[in-house]
Design a protein around this motif. Sequence first.
Motif: not given
Length: 167
Positions: A103-110
Amino acid sequence: MTQPASTASAHAAPTGADHTGHDHAALDLDQFLPYRLSVLTNRISRGLAALYSERFGISVTEWRVIAVLGRYSGLSANNVAERTAMDKVAVSRAVARLLERDLLLREMHDSDRRRSVLELSEAGYAVYDVIVPLALDYQRSVLAPLDADERAQLASLMAKLEAPLKD
């Protein structure tokens, strides 16, 4: 802020012997604002949770994470905790469960590769898009006993109480 003595003591019960026979200060919980707000919040949250928990299998904390990220995408788990004034551990657990359910996606902050940011997945937005109208209808039913002026006054009073408490 100090109240005049007549106002401050209006709802305080006198010190006296409690059920154990010891002298203690007395607190009338039915007039104690933090207690009353907590009870009201819990009752409202339980009522709303009844609308989505069985259908979607999400908890109150998980819904709050979804609601915040549906409105403010790209926050860290700490940002979500700050925005909701919820415990960081509870938010972290809710985020983990929502990630497991896709239900969520996690990405590294730019700009800061050590910091991850969260956003709703398509499945998360599908849940959000169904629950939001239910939540707004539920809010209308909770506020129904108040007329328009009372609703505006409630919003104004809440803002006044919240203002000095913001971090």
